[in-house]
Scaffold this motif. Sequence first.
Motif, PDB file in Angstrom:
ATOM      1  N   ALA A  45       0.829  -1.204   0.000  1.00 13.62           N
ATOM      2  CA  ALA A  45       0.000   0.000   0.000  1.00 13.62           C
ATOM      3  C   ALA A  45       0.862   1.252   0.000  1.00 13.62           C
ATOM      4  N   ALA A  46       1.969   1.204   0.729  1.00 10.10           N
ATOM      5  CA  ALA A  46       2.837   2.378   0.789  1.00 10.10           C
ATOM      6  C   ALA A  46       3.448   2.660  -0.575  1.00 10.10           C
ATOM      7  N   VAL A  47       3.918   1.606  -1.238  1.00  4.82           N
ATOM      8  CA  VAL A  47       4.481   1.786  -2.577  1.00  4.82           C
ATOM      9  C   VAL A  47       3.425   2.363  -3.513  1.00  4.82           C
ATOM     10  N   PHE A  48       2.230   1.788  -3.399  1.00  2.37           N
ATOM     11  CA  PHE A  48       1.133   2.269  -4.240  1.00  2.37           C
ATOM     12  C   PHE A  48       0.880   3.758  -3.995  1.00  2.37           C
ATOM     13  N   CYS A  49       0.835   4.133  -2.726  1.00  2.00           N
ATOM     14  CA  CYS A  49       0.563   5.535  -2.397  1.00  2.00           C
ATOM     15  C   CYS A  49       1.624   6.460  -2.983  1.00  2.00           C
TER      16      CYS A  49
ATOM     17  N   SER C 106      -6.735  -1.357 -15.514  1.00  2.00           N
ATOM     18  CA  SER C 106      -7.266  -0.578 -14.403  1.00  2.00           C
ATOM     19  C   SER C 106      -8.181  -1.423 -13.510  1.00  2.00           C
ATOM     20  N   VAL C 107      -8.923  -2.356 -14.095  1.00  2.00           N
ATOM     21  CA  VAL C 107      -9.788  -3.189 -13.248  1.00  2.00           C
ATOM     22  C   VAL C 107      -8.940  -4.132 -12.390  1.00  2.00           C
ATOM     23  N   LEU C 108      -7.877  -4.689 -12.978  1.00  2.00           N
ATOM     24  CA  LEU C 108      -7.004  -5.573 -12.195  1.00  2.00           C
ATOM     25  C   LEU C 108      -6.369  -4.825 -11.022  1.00  2.00           C
ATOM     26  N   ILE C 109      -5.751  -3.692 -11.338  1.00  2.00           N
ATOM     27  CA  ILE C 109      -5.090  -2.935 -10.275  1.00  2.00           C
ATOM     28  C   ILE C 109      -6.128  -2.449  -9.264  1.00  2.00           C
ATOM     29  N   GLY C 110      -7.260  -1.985  -9.782  1.00  2.00           N
ATOM     30  CA  GLY C 110      -8.306  -1.474  -8.897  1.00  2.00           C
ATOM     31  C   GLY C 110      -8.828  -2.565  -7.970  1.00  2.00           C
ATOM     32  N   ALA C 111      -9.046  -3.762  -8.515  1.00  2.00           N
ATOM     33  CA  ALA C 111      -9.557  -4.855  -7.690  1.00  2.00           C
ATOM     34  C   ALA C 111      -8.510  -5.265  -6.662  1.00  2.00           C
ATOM     35  N   GLY C 112      -7.264  -5.332  -7.106  1.00  2.00           N
ATOM     36  CA  GLY C 112      -6.188  -5.672  -6.188  1.00  2.00           C
ATOM     37  C   GLY C 112      -6.119  -4.677  -5.040  1.00  2.00           C
ATOM     38  N   MET C 113      -6.217  -3.413  -5.410  1.00  3.14           N
ATOM     39  CA  MET C 113      -6.134  -2.350  -4.414  1.00  3.14           C
ATOM     40  C   MET C 113      -7.299  -2.431  -3.426  1.00  3.14           C
ATOM     41  N   SER C 114      -8.493  -2.668  -3.947  1.00  2.00           N
ATOM     42  CA  SER C 114      -9.667  -2.674  -3.066  1.00  2.00           C
ATOM     43  C   SER C 114      -9.546  -3.827  -2.079  1.00  2.00           C
ATOM     44  N   HIS C 115      -9.046  -4.959  -2.567  1.00  2.77           N
ATOM     45  CA  HIS C 115      -8.907  -6.086  -1.664  1.00  2.77           C
ATOM     46  C   HIS C 115      -7.824  -5.805  -0.622  1.00  2.77           C
ATOM     47  N   LEU C 116      -6.748  -5.194  -1.089  1.00  5.62           N
ATOM     48  CA  LEU C 116      -5.670  -4.837  -0.172  1.00  5.62           C
ATOM     49  C   LEU C 116      -6.204  -3.910   0.925  1.00  5.62           C
ATOM     50  N   MET C 117      -7.065  -2.988   0.523  1.00  7.15           N
ATOM     51  CA  MET C 117      -7.586  -2.011   1.490  1.00  7.15           C
ATOM     52  C   MET C 117      -8.331  -2.692   2.636  1.00  7.15           C
ATOM     53  N   THR C 118      -9.004  -3.794   2.325  1.00  2.58           N
ATOM     54  CA  THR C 118      -9.747  -4.465   3.392  1.00  2.58           C
ATOM     55  C   THR C 118      -8.800  -5.078   4.412  1.00  2.58           C
ATOM     56  N   ARG C 119      -7.546  -5.245   4.044  1.00  2.00           N
ATOM     57  CA  ARG C 119      -6.605  -5.893   4.949  1.00  2.00           C
ATOM     58  C   ARG C 119      -5.670  -4.899   5.626  1.00  2.00           C
ATOM     59  N   LEU C 120      -5.934  -3.603   5.408  1.00  2.00           N
ATOM     60  CA  LEU C 120      -5.030  -2.598   5.957  1.00  2.00           C
ATOM     61  C   LEU C 120      -5.521  -2.087   7.307  1.00  2.00           C
ATOM     62  N   VAL C 123      -5.550   3.490   9.746  1.00  2.00           N
ATOM     63  CA  VAL C 123      -4.799   4.689   9.363  1.00  2.00           C
ATOM     64  C   VAL C 123      -4.283   4.563   7.937  1.00  2.00           C
ATOM     65  N   MET C 124      -3.691   3.423   7.665  1.00  2.00           N
ATOM     66  CA  MET C 124      -3.135   3.193   6.340  1.00  2.00           C
ATOM     67  C   MET C 124      -4.240   3.243   5.282  1.00  2.00           C
ATOM     68  N   ARG C 125      -5.378   2.648   5.641  1.00  3.86           N
ATOM     69  CA  ARG C 125      -6.480   2.631   4.694  1.00  3.86           C
ATOM     70  C   ARG C 125      -6.950   4.055   4.399  1.00  3.86           C
ATOM     71  N   TYR C 126      -6.930   4.851   5.440  1.00  4.10           N
ATOM     72  CA  TYR C 126      -7.350   6.235   5.274  1.00  4.10           C
ATOM     73  C   TYR C 126      -6.398   6.965   4.321  1.00  4.10           C
ATOM     74  N   VAL C 127      -5.097   6.719   4.506  1.00  3.07           N
ATOM     75  CA  VAL C 127      -4.105   7.349   3.632  1.00  3.07           C
ATOM     76  C   VAL C 127      -4.340   6.930   2.186  1.00  3.07           C
ATOM     77  N   VAL C 128      -4.545   5.634   1.997  1.00  2.00           N
ATOM     78  CA  VAL C 128      -4.771   5.145   0.634  1.00  2.00           C
ATOM     79  C   VAL C 128      -6.003   5.820   0.030  1.00  2.00           C
ATOM     80  N   THR C 129      -7.062   5.917   0.824  1.00  2.00           N
ATOM     81  CA  THR C 129      -8.285   6.550   0.309  1.00  2.00           C
ATOM     82  C   THR C 129      -8.020   7.986  -0.128  1.00  2.00           C
ATOM     83  N   VAL C 130      -7.300   8.723   0.697  1.00  2.00           N
ATOM     84  CA  VAL C 130      -7.020  10.114   0.344  1.00  2.00           C
ATOM     85  C   VAL C 130      -6.212  10.185  -0.949  1.00  2.00           C
ATOM     86  N   VAL C 131      -5.196   9.328  -1.061  1.00  2.00           N
ATOM     87  CA  VAL C 131      -4.372   9.332  -2.272  1.00  2.00           C
ATOM     88  C   VAL C 131      -5.222   9.001  -3.497  1.00  2.00           C
ATOM     89  N   LEU C 132      -6.100   8.014  -3.331  1.00  9.27           N
ATOM     90  CA  LEU C 132      -6.942   7.618  -4.460  1.00  9.27           C
ATOM     91  C   LEU C 132      -7.834   8.771  -4.900  1.00  9.27           C
TER      92      LEU C 132
END
Lengths: 310, 431, 321
Positions: A45-49, C106-120, C123-132
Motif C-alpha cells: 500500500a505504501a508503494v502504491f501511495c 485498471s480493473v485488475l489494479i483497482g480490484a487488487g487495491m480494493s482487496h488490499l484495502m480491506t486488509r489494511l 490509518v493506512m487505509r485512510y491514507v490510501v483513500t485520500v491518495v486515491l
Amino acid sequence: MTTSTPSTTRSAAARPADRAAGASRSRSHVSRRLRRIPWISCAIAAVFCVLWAFPVYWMVNTAFKPQSEMLSSTPHFLPQNPTLDNFFRAVGQGNFLVYLQNSVIVVAGAVIFSIVLGLFAAAALSRFRFRGRRTIMVFLLIVQMLPGTALLIPQFLIFNSLNLLDTYWGLMFAYVAGVLPFSIWVMRGFFLAIPVELDEAARIDGASTWQVLTKILFPLVMPGIIASSVFAFIASWNDYIIAYTFMKDQAHYTLPVWLASFSTASGGQIGTDYGGQMAGATLFSIPVVVFFMIIQRNLVSGMSAGAVKG
Amino acid sequence: MAIKKIAVVGAFSVASLLVLSACSSGGGSDGASGGGDETITVWAMDGDYTPETLDAINAEFTEATGAEVDVQVQTWDGITTKISTALATNTPPDILDVGNTQVASYAANGGLLDLTDQADDLAQGHTWLDGLVDPATIDGQLYAVPGFAGARAVIYNKQMWADAGVTAVPTTYEELTAALDKVKAANADTSDFSAFYLPGQYWFGGLQFVWDAGGEIAEQDGDEWTSGFGSPEAIEGLEAFKEFQTSYSSAASATLNTLEPNQNQIFADGKTSAILNTNVSGILTANPEMTEDDLGTFPMPGLSGDTQPVMLGGSNWAIPAKSQNSELALEWVKIAASPEIQEDYVYGVDGWIPNSSEGIEAAQATLSDVKKGFFDAALNSKATPPNPNWTTIESNKDVEGLFSSIASGSQSVEDAAESFDTAADQTLNGE
Amino acid sequence: MVTSLAPAPPRRPAGSPRGRLPRSTRPSLAPLWLLSPAGLVLLCVTIAPIVFLVYISFTDYDQRTLFTGEYSVVGVDQYAAILSDSEFWLSLLRTVVFTATLVGGSVLIGAGMSHLMTRLPTVMRYVVTVVLILAWAMPNVASSLIWKWLFQPQYGVVNWLVTQTGVVGDITSVNWAADPQLAWVCIWLLVVWQAVPFIALTLYAAETQVPLERKEAARLDGASEFSVYRVVVLPALKPTMLLVTMLSIIWDFNVFNQIWLVSAGGPDRATSTLGVFTYTTAFSGNVQIGAGSAIAVASTAILLVLSVLYIRNLVRSGEEL
C-alpha cells in the motif's frame, strides 16, 4: 445484471445500519491486528501511495519552484527557494477569473439540466411500462458508443447555423448531449434498486404519481442523483476539445482550454511555461479535489448501491 | 396535479433564468461583437509581434478611425483548426495573422477576402518580398498582405567558440565543420553536449540541406504535384543533414523538436554552442545574464559553396471573407504594413526582417552585428510549395517525422523519403 | 423517440423475481410528461445531430463548404475511401486494443487495491483513500499536462528517476511522445492512474458488504489469499465488477484529452484512436468534414455489430426489469 446481493435493496435506504455494522467490524479488526500487523499489505500500500501521489506532488512541487530550479538536470524534490511567481504568472495569463466563471456557468448549467431532465426520464423508464421503452434504452446505450468527437462535427455545423457557437448555451447543450443519456442510464439503475412495493403502498394510500415520485422515490434515489451529478460534472468540467472547437473568443474560454494554452505560450520562444502551467493546474484542481473529498463517502456508497441494478 | 405541474414548470423556468442571467452577464463583458462603438478583432500569433508593436498599430488606427481594437494572441498548436472553425462562423475575427505557408489553403477555399484591388494602395509604393507575397497569391489574386519575414541563421556562443580556439567566423561548410570539431573536442567532458544543436524534427533546418543540394519539396507539372524528396539531389541533401546532425548534435536530439526541450533553453544552459534560429530574443529571455554581445550570427554555409537557402518564414495579414468590418480591417492592415510601422516597430522593436525590399535596404544602415546574420541569410531564401494542401502536411507533422526518422536512423534515407513522397503525392493532389 | 403510450401489460414477466412495475392497469400519461423534456432536449442535441452526421457523411463537405456553404452529395464515395484506407482499420484496431488493455489494467489494479484495502489498518487505509481521491479528482487536462512535464525529455523527473535505477541506461533525453511504443505506455499509465481510484473505491465499498466471517473461515481452512478472493469475494462483487467494467469500457473507449494533449495522435499517427482520427480528419489541416463524418458513422456501425450480442443481453435484461 439482475443478480442482487443480500444487502442491495437495503443499502440505498438504510445506510446508518451499514455504518454501525462497519464500526463493529473494524473493532474486531483492531483486536486481531494487535496480534498480527499485515506488514506486507502495508508495504504494498505504501508503494502504491507513493506512485499514485507522485504526479500530484510533482505538480505542486513544480508550481512553487523558480524557473532555474525547474530546468535543472538533477531534479529538486523540494523547492530550494519557494516562490509564488508561477501562480501570479498563471493568473496573469489571460483572465483566470473570467475562465473560471465561464467554466462554472457552463458546467453548472449542464449538470443541472441533465440531472433534472435525467431524473424524470429515469423515473419514467424504470417505473412505467410503455411501448418504445426498450427502443429508448437501446438508443441510450448506442449513444454511449459514438466516439466523443463524432457528435462534435454535426453539433458544430448546426450550432454554427443557429449562431450558438461561441456562446454559453451552445457549449452547455453540447455537454448535455454528452452527459444526459449516461445520467438517465445511471439513475435508472438506482430507481430499479428501490422495491416497487413502496410505490404501491403509497398509491394504495391515495398518493398521485407526482407525489409518489417527489415524496418517496426522489429522496430515495438521492445517492444516484449525487453519483450522476458527479459523473456529469467530471465529464463537462474536464472537456477540452468541444470548448476548444466551439469557443472562438478568448473571453469565452473555459479553464481546460486556458490551461492547455500554456503549452506554446510566452513568446513561443522559451517553450512551455511548465512552472506557470503547473501552478495553473494546481489552481484548477484544488476546488475539485476539495469537492471530491467532501462527497466521496456519498458517492462511493451510492455507487455500490446503484451498482447492483446497473 | 395541475398545481404540481406548474411547480415543475416554475422550477424549470427559475433554473433556466438563473443560467440565462449568468449567460447574459458573462456575455456582456466581452463587448467585442456588441453594438455601440465599433471594435475590430485581431488575431495575432504568439511570438510574432511584441505588444509594443501591436499597441503602436492600434493607437494609429484608433486615431484615424475612432474604432477600438481587440487583440487576441493565439497559440500555434492547432491553429489551423482554430482559424478554419472561426472562418466558418458569421462573426469571424476581422484580421488574421497567418503564417505565410498557411495562407494558400484558406484563400483557395474562399475563406479570405480578395485584396487584389487594394494591393497598390496597401503596398504604399514598396515592393513586397516574394517569399511573402507568392504564397499569398492564388491564381493571380492577392489574399494577404505581408507582415514581416524571418530567416534562420546560425547563432553561436562567442565565448565557447573562442575557448575552443575558433577565432574566425566560418564562411564555408568546411570551416564550419572544422570549427564544430574543435568545439566538440573542447567540450568532450560535458554530458549531452552538442557542438551544434539541431534536433531531428527540425524540418526547417533539414530542408536547408535538401535545398542546398538542389532538391525540392515538391514540383508542379500542370495540375499534377510531385513530392521531391526521392530525387537524387534531395537524397544527397538528406544524407548531408543526417551526417551533420549525428556528428554535431547530441544522440538524444535525433527524435526531438525545437520546443520541448526548447532549443533556446539548451543554448542558454550552455549545453550547446550553436543553434539555428530566427532571432536571439528567446535565448536572452531564457538566460538574462547573456547579452547580444555574447552571441554571434552568420548564415549557414552550404556544401554547394553558397549559403544554404533558408525557408523564408514570416507572417501575412489576412481579412476573413465574412468579416463584418472589412473596411476598418483594411485600414488596420494598411497601417500594419506601412513603411513607418515596419521600420520603427517590426524591424526596430521586434527585430524582424521588414516586409519589403525597400524596408530591408533602409534597415541595413542601423543593422547590429547580431541582426546582420539573419538579414544575410534571407538573401538566399525559398518557400514551401504554394499548394492549398500543404497545410495538411504541415499540421500532420509528416515532415517532422521524415527528418527525425532519418536522423535517428529508424529508417534509411531512401525508405523515409519514399514513404513521405507516397503520402505527400496523395495529399498534395487532394486525393 | 417513441412516446406513444400503451396500457401496462396485464401480467408481470415471468422471469422477474420481484414486481418492478406498478400494477395499475389504467393507461397513464405520466411517462409522457416525465420523458418529454429529456426527449425534446435529446432530439435537438443528439438525435438531430446524428441524423445530420449521417447525411454529411454522404457529401464532400470540406473547408470550402465551411467558408462558402457549397457542397455536393457524393453518395458512398466517402465510405469507399474510408473503408479502403488502412489508417481507418488501424485506428479501429488501436482503439479496441487500447480500450481492452486500459480496462484490463485498471480493473485488475483497482480490484487488487480494493482487496488490499480491506486488509489494511485503519490509518493506512485512510491514507490510501485520500491518495486515491486525489488522483481521481485531478481534472484530466491537468493530469495530461502533468504527465507531459513528468515525461519531458531532458528535464522530466521520470526520465531522471528511471535513469537513476540504472536498469536501462541514460534515458534523460528520451522523448516518450515521439516513440510509438513509449507514447502508448505513457498514455496508458496516465489513463490507468486516473481510472484505478474509482474502481478501487467502488469495489472496496462493495467488498465491505461481504461478511468478514466468510473470508476468515476460508483463511482458516488454509486457502491462499488469491483463492479467498476468487471463491468468497469475487462472486459477491460480481454485479459491482460488471458495472465498473462497463463504465470503464465506455470511458476508456472515449479517451481523448489524454491522447490529444500528450501525443496528439502521433508520432506518425501511432496513437491515433478513432476519436482522434475523426477529429483530425474533420478539423485539422484541410477540414474534411464529410470524410470525418463517414469515419464516425462507419466506426460506430462496426462497433455496434461487434457488440450486438452484448446489447442483446442488455435488452433482454431490460425486458425483465
